[in-house]
Design a protein around this motif. Structure first.
Motif, PDB file in Angstrom:
ATOM      1  N   GLY A 236       1.846   8.490 -13.758  1.00 29.05           N
ATOM      2  CA  GLY A 236       2.654   9.696 -13.731  1.00 29.05           C
ATOM      3  C   GLY A 236       4.138   9.406 -13.843  1.00 29.05           C
ATOM      4  N   LEU A 237       4.944  10.420 -13.491  1.00 27.54           N
ATOM      5  CA  LEU A 237       6.396  10.270 -13.517  1.00 27.54           C
ATOM      6  C   LEU A 237       6.850   9.252 -12.471  1.00 27.54           C
ATOM      7  CD1 LEU A 237       7.372  14.061 -13.698  1.00 27.54           C
ATOM      8  CD2 LEU A 237       7.361  12.414 -15.593  1.00 27.54           C
ATOM      9  N   TYR A 238       7.957   8.584 -12.761  1.00 30.95           N
ATOM     10  CA  TYR A 238       8.579   7.632 -11.831  1.00 30.95           C
ATOM     11  C   TYR A 238       7.604   6.502 -11.474  1.00 30.95           C
ATOM     12  CZ  TYR A 238      11.447  11.795 -11.642  1.00 30.95           C
ATOM     13  OH  TYR A 238      12.197  12.883 -11.997  1.00 30.95           O
ATOM     14  N   ARG A 239       6.990   5.965 -12.498  1.00 26.38           N
ATOM     15  CA  ARG A 239       5.916   4.988 -12.307  1.00 26.38           C
ATOM     16  C   ARG A 239       6.369   3.778 -11.516  1.00 26.38           C
ATOM     17  NH1 ARG A 239       3.782   0.519 -15.266  1.00 26.38           N
ATOM     18  NH2 ARG A 239       1.503   0.346 -15.044  1.00 26.38           N
ATOM     19  N   ASP A 240       7.518   3.207 -11.848  1.00 31.16           N
ATOM     20  CA  ASP A 240       7.959   1.988 -11.167  1.00 31.16           C
ATOM     21  C   ASP A 240       8.195   2.234  -9.688  1.00 31.16           C
ATOM     22  OD1 ASP A 240       7.796   0.654 -13.552  1.00 31.16           O
ATOM     23  OD2 ASP A 240       9.954   0.687 -13.959  1.00 31.16           O
ATOM     24  N   GLN A 241       8.843   3.366  -9.370  1.00 26.17           N
ATOM     25  CA  GLN A 241       9.123   3.653  -7.962  1.00 26.17           C
ATOM     26  C   GLN A 241       7.829   3.890  -7.185  1.00 26.17           C
ATOM     27  OE1 GLN A 241      10.683   5.011 -10.623  1.00 26.17           O
ATOM     28  NE2 GLN A 241      12.739   5.770 -10.080  1.00 26.17           N
ATOM     29  N   VAL A 242       6.885   4.574  -7.796  1.00 32.43           N
ATOM     30  CA  VAL A 242       5.619   4.847  -7.116  1.00 32.43           C
ATOM     31  C   VAL A 242       4.837   3.558  -6.898  1.00 32.43           C
ATOM     32  CG1 VAL A 242       3.347   5.941  -7.397  1.00 32.43           C
ATOM     33  CG2 VAL A 242       5.439   7.250  -7.838  1.00 32.43           C
ATOM     34  N   ARG A 243       4.796   2.699  -7.901  1.00 32.96           N
ATOM     35  CA  ARG A 243       4.039   1.451  -7.758  1.00 32.96           C
ATOM     36  C   ARG A 243       4.627   0.576  -6.647  1.00 32.96           C
ATOM     37  NH1 ARG A 243       0.587  -0.293 -11.796  1.00 32.96           N
ATOM     38  NH2 ARG A 243       1.299  -2.446 -11.758  1.00 32.96           N
ATOM     39  N   LEU A 244       5.958   0.495  -6.583  1.00 31.70           N
ATOM     40  CA  LEU A 244       6.564  -0.306  -5.527  1.00 31.70           C
ATOM     41  C   LEU A 244       6.294   0.328  -4.165  1.00 31.70           C
ATOM     42  CD1 LEU A 244       8.289  -2.593  -4.438  1.00 31.70           C
ATOM     43  CD2 LEU A 244      10.314  -1.198  -4.884  1.00 31.70           C
ATOM     44  N   SER A 245       6.455   1.642  -4.053  1.00 29.93           N
ATOM     45  CA  SER A 245       6.229   2.287  -2.767  1.00 29.93           C
ATOM     46  C   SER A 245       4.779   2.125  -2.317  1.00 29.93           C
ATOM     47  CB  SER A 245       6.602   3.771  -2.847  1.00 29.93           C
ATOM     48  OG  SER A 245       8.008   3.930  -2.889  1.00 29.93           O
ATOM     49  N   ALA A 246       3.838   2.208  -3.242  1.00 33.27           N
ATOM     50  CA  ALA A 246       2.435   1.992  -2.894  1.00 33.27           C
ATOM     51  C   ALA A 246       2.221   0.575  -2.374  1.00 33.27           C
ATOM     52  CB  ALA A 246       1.543   2.259  -4.100  1.00 33.27           C
ATOM     53  N   MET A 247       2.914  -0.387  -2.973  1.00 33.84           N
ATOM     54  CA  MET A 247       2.776  -1.763  -2.517  1.00 33.84           C
ATOM     55  C   MET A 247       3.396  -1.946  -1.130  1.00 33.84           C
ATOM     56  SD  MET A 247       3.644  -5.244  -4.584  1.00 33.84           S
ATOM     57  CE  MET A 247       2.565  -4.653  -5.877  1.00 33.84           C
ATOM     58  N   VAL A 248       4.497  -1.262  -0.860  1.00 30.43           N
ATOM     59  CA  VAL A 248       5.095  -1.335   0.476  1.00 30.43           C
ATOM     60  C   VAL A 248       4.127  -0.780   1.514  1.00 30.43           C
ATOM     61  CG1 VAL A 248       6.968  -0.472   1.928  1.00 30.43           C
ATOM     62  CG2 VAL A 248       7.465  -1.304  -0.374  1.00 30.43           C
ATOM     63  N   VAL A 249       3.493   0.360   1.212  1.00 32.93           N
ATOM     64  CA  VAL A 249       2.509   0.925   2.140  1.00 32.93           C
ATOM     65  C   VAL A 249       1.359  -0.054   2.338  1.00 32.93           C
ATOM     66  CG1 VAL A 249       0.878   2.810   2.502  1.00 32.93           C
ATOM     67  CG2 VAL A 249       3.161   3.299   1.599  1.00 32.93           C
ATOM     68  N   GLN A 250       0.898  -0.665   1.264  1.00 26.78           N
ATOM     69  CA  GLN A 250      -0.151  -1.673   1.404  1.00 26.78           C
ATOM     70  C   GLN A 250       0.333  -2.850   2.248  1.00 26.78           C
ATOM     71  OE1 GLN A 250      -3.237  -1.616   0.699  1.00 26.78           O
ATOM     72  NE2 GLN A 250      -3.820  -3.761   0.950  1.00 26.78           N
ATOM     73  N   GLY A 251       1.607  -3.209   2.107  1.00 26.78           N
ATOM     74  CA  GLY A 251       2.163  -4.305   2.893  1.00 26.78           C
ATOM     75  C   GLY A 251       2.220  -4.000   4.372  1.00 26.78           C
ATOM     76  N   MET A 252       2.188  -2.713   4.737  1.00 30.31           N
ATOM     77  CA  MET A 252       2.181  -2.340   6.145  1.00 30.31           C
ATOM     78  C   MET A 252       0.771  -2.044   6.650  1.00 30.31           C
ATOM     79  SD  MET A 252       5.744  -0.362   6.866  1.00 30.31           S
ATOM     80  CE  MET A 252       5.990   0.423   5.294  1.00 30.31           C
ATOM     81  N   THR A 253      -0.222  -2.516   5.908  1.00 31.24           N
ATOM     82  CA  THR A 253      -1.620  -2.362   6.300  1.00 31.24           C
ATOM     83  C   THR A 253      -2.104  -3.621   7.000  1.00 31.24           C
ATOM     84  OG1 THR A 253      -2.016  -0.928   4.388  1.00 31.24           O
ATOM     85  CG2 THR A 253      -3.944  -1.881   5.464  1.00 31.24           C
ATOM     86  N   TYR A 254      -2.665  -3.448   8.184  1.00 34.14           N
ATOM     87  CA  TYR A 254      -3.307  -4.549   8.907  1.00 34.14           C
ATOM     88  C   TYR A 254      -4.711  -4.671   8.343  1.00 34.14           C
ATOM     89  CZ  TYR A 254      -5.015  -7.405  12.798  1.00 34.14           C
ATOM     90  OH  TYR A 254      -5.555  -8.420  13.563  1.00 34.14           O
ATOM     91  N   GLN A 255      -4.881  -5.606   7.435  1.00 37.52           N
ATOM     92  CA  GLN A 255      -6.084  -5.652   6.626  1.00 37.52           C
ATOM     93  C   GLN A 255      -7.372  -5.872   7.411  1.00 37.52           C
ATOM     94  OE1 GLN A 255      -5.463  -3.961   3.765  1.00 37.52           O
ATOM     95  NE2 GLN A 255      -6.803  -5.448   2.802  1.00 37.52           N
ATOM     96  N   PRO A 256      -7.394  -6.656   8.490  1.00 32.60           N
ATOM     97  CA  PRO A 256      -8.676  -6.810   9.189  1.00 32.60           C
ATOM     98  C   PRO A 256      -9.295  -5.490   9.631  1.00 32.60           C
ATOM     99  CG  PRO A 256      -7.175  -8.527   9.893  1.00 32.60           C
ATOM    100  CD  PRO A 256      -6.375  -7.587   9.017  1.00 32.60           C
ATOM    101  N   SER A 257      -8.474  -4.480   9.951  1.00 29.52           N
ATOM    102  CA  SER A 257      -9.024  -3.186  10.368  1.00 29.52           C
ATOM    103  C   SER A 257      -8.796  -2.088   9.336  1.00 29.52           C
ATOM    104  CB  SER A 257      -8.391  -2.748  11.692  1.00 29.52           C
ATOM    105  OG  SER A 257      -7.020  -2.410  11.525  1.00 29.52           O
TER     106      SER A 257
END
Length: 615
Positions: A225-246
């Motif tokens: 969609g629109l603003y692809r680069d900003q969305v992809r980075l923000s999605a990665m930041v949210v993933q980076g704040m995920t405690y993966q074991p749970s």
């Protein structure tokens, strides 16, 4: 040297924890065991609380930095009068982990590469670990090229190509880096008494594998969609704040970064708020990867356990812990002398009725991915709908977690309506005809009460609580959850009044007296304007907000309206979720306008429903 501004930091993540690195090459925050564990580097909150810096020496140093494409691997280039040097920083992922598996078994290793690019640059390395939030200075030993730091329950091991001398709990060294040189430094963490040694993999391998792992995750989230680069980075930041074991997603990587410098609203955000749940799942859906839905709902169901007549818990530790009792770290002076410094968050004891709607809203959004619905998820959703029937008329602490008194907050009532509305839509998938009839009656009662007691004729706006004259940006949720259309006359007036009274240069405060603009509220305003038919103005506002990130594309929780300085905990998942969802809504509306021009059926997200509209 102090920790610098909040916005000067870069963010590293490994699926268990996060590290923050400033523009000067200093790691000022790392809680290696997990997000909410004690720090080993805490300079962000007190210069005496530990750091690990690699800093070019000299007075005239220019800095440029970026993430390596589609990764959370940070590369900082220092340009000096004698040459240039690059420092690449990465938290290690498990070797060969890819896609949704990254972060599940991270080895808890921080690697740093120092590369000479031109000329020669003298650099200074300072390794100053301070365990337990700066309370404990470790004993350092140096043997076989490895510095070992041990104290209490924590152990760090550092292997460095830069020769380091140990002194009084610190290790310091210097090296001259020439063009073509590469120096490698690897730091591993392990608990003292589990019998294991800290991992010390080769730093080159850590960096290469982290880049490949993050890129493999990004490839599964191909938002177009629109603003692809900003969305992809923000999605990665949210993933980076995920405690993966749970699978739990923390609100932020830090504690006690102030909403106002020198103020006392300094809270610990390294926990999981149910409030963030719906918006997070919506963001994941927007960023083109809804595969996490079943895992996220299963986590919430396990964390909550059976919900029958009791109060619904509103936040948890990353493994579902309930007791998050707050206490002050009085030995720390706080960021820029902002005290108290807090660990834990007493909001865990509050009633916040809006969480009922947020979970059911997320379930309705992801309903196709919850089919067939597991028994525990079905029980959870039924119980939350029944709780909304019982609790909607009760006062609560609200979504801004007021600590003075419970009130009849409008956003809480609206979200109880959302819970009941989505339960009614689920119909027989959740309950029998008597259940649906009961939910329908309560939903209509809530709606009537909100329309009657939430509106203030004098202000020409819906206010923050029943029978109140105080504006609150949370009422902008009303169109976003489908309670009222944005172009309803009263809702349109509310949007205008809130913008006029609480906004400055596109930054929207939550209420009059809020010390800074709240980033996600500002994105809600852009979304409401778009839904009200003002796409051009909404686009300008969105782009203005999107330009207020730091140089790496990161947001804190708030932005000072006067100075533009980022304040609050950092990076903030809520802020990045706001960007993703607003970009997705603007994309929907742009596509609708194109479809109208070609007589094609069009789709737009209103609330969290995708609706087809004939032309």
């Amino acid at each position: 040297m102090d920790s610098g501004r909040i916005s000067e930091h870069g963010f590293l993540a490994d699926g268990r924890s996060a590290a923050l690195v400033d523009r000067h090459g200093s790691v000022n925050w790392w809680c290696p065991a997990r997000f909410d564990s004690p720090s080993v580097f805490g300079r962000l909150l007190d210069d005496r609380a530990g750091h690990w810096s690699i800093t070019p020496e000299g007075d005239d140093v220019r800095v440029s930095r970026s993430y390596l494409d589609d990764s959370l691997v940070l590369r900082t280039v220092f340009h000096t009068g004698t040459g240039s040097v690059a420092v690449t920083d990465a938290l290690a992922l498990e070797p060969e982990a890819r896609g949704h598996d990254i972060g599940l078994r991270s080895p808890r290793v921080l690697a740093r590469l120092v590369e000479g690019l031109s000329g020669e640059v003298p650099v200074r390395v300072e390794f100053a670990p301070r365990f337990e939030y700066g309370r404990v200075t470790a004993y350092l030993t140096h043997a076989a090229g490895v510095i070992d730091a041990r104290a209490g329950a924590c152990r760090l091991s550092l292997r460095s190509d830069v020769p380091l001398a140990c002194r009084h709990g610190d290790a310091v060294g210097r090296a001259t880096v020439r063009a073509g040189d590469t120096l490698r430094l690897t730091l591993g963490y392990a608990p003292t008494y589990d019998g294991g040694e800290p991992a010390l993999p080769d730093a080159d391998r850590v960096v290469a594998d982290a880049v490949t792992g993050w890129r493999s995750w990004a490839d599964l989230h191909d938002y177009q969609g629109l603003y692809r680069d900003q969305v992809r980075l923000s999605a990665m930041v949210v993933q980076g704040m995920t405690y993966q074991p749970s699978g739990a997603i923390v609100a932020a990587a830090t504690t006690s970064l102030p909403e106002q410098v020198g103020g006392d609203r300094n809270y610990d955000y390294r926990y999981v708020w149910v409030r963030d749940f719906s918006l997070t799942l919506q963001a994941l859906w927007r960023s083109a990867c809804p595969d996490e839905a079943d895992r996220q709902f299963s986590w919430v169901a396990r964390a909550m356990g059976r919900i029958d007549d009791g109060r619904v818990p509103i936040m948890y530790g990353v493994e579902g812990e309930r007791d998050l009792t707050e206490h002050s770290l009085d030995h720390l002076r706080g960021y820029a002398d902002s005290r108290p410094v807090l660990v834990g968050n007493d909001a865990w004891t509050q009633r916040q009725n809006d969480v009922l709607g947020e979970i059911l809203d997320a379930a309705w959004l992801m309903r196709h991915y919850l089919d067939p619905m597991s028994p525990d998820v079905r029980h959870l959703l039924r119980a939350l709908a029944d709780q909304a029937v019982r609790a909607w008329h009760l006062p609560d602490s609200g979504m801004w977690e007021s600590r003075d008194a419970e009130r009849h907050y409008l956003s809480s009532k609206v979200q109880c309506w959302t819970a009941l509305d989505r339960a009614v839509r689920f119909g027989p998938r959740l309950g029998d005809p008597a259940d649906v009839a009961r939910w329908t009656r309560a939903r209509d009662e809530v709606r009537a009460a909100v329309l009657r007691r939430g509106w203030n004729d004098r202000l020409g706006a819906y206010t923050g609580a029943f029978d109140s004259d105080r504006l609150d940006a949370s009422v902008l949720l009303m169109p976003l959850v489908g309670f009222l259309p944005a172009d309803d006359p009263r809702m349109r007036s509310t949007i205008d009044v809130v913008e006029r009274r609480l906004s400055r240069d596109g930054l929207l405060r939550r209420w009059d007296g809020d010390p800074a603009g709240f980033v996600i509220c500002s994105f809600w305003l852009a979304s409401c304007l778009a839904l009200a038919g003002e796409q051009e103005r909404a686009t300008r506002l969105f782009e203005q907000l999107a330009g207020r990130v730091n140089d790496l594309g990161l947001y804190a929780e708030q932005i000072d309206q006067a100075t533009g300085e980022q304040v609050g905990n950092f990076p903030q998942a809520f802020s990045h979720i706001g960007l993703i969802n607003a970009a997705g809504l603007l994309t929907d509306i742009a596509e609708r306008r194109r479809d109208l021009a070609t007589d094609r059926p069009h789709f737009v997200t209103t609330g969290t429903d995708v609706v087809a509209t004939s032309t």
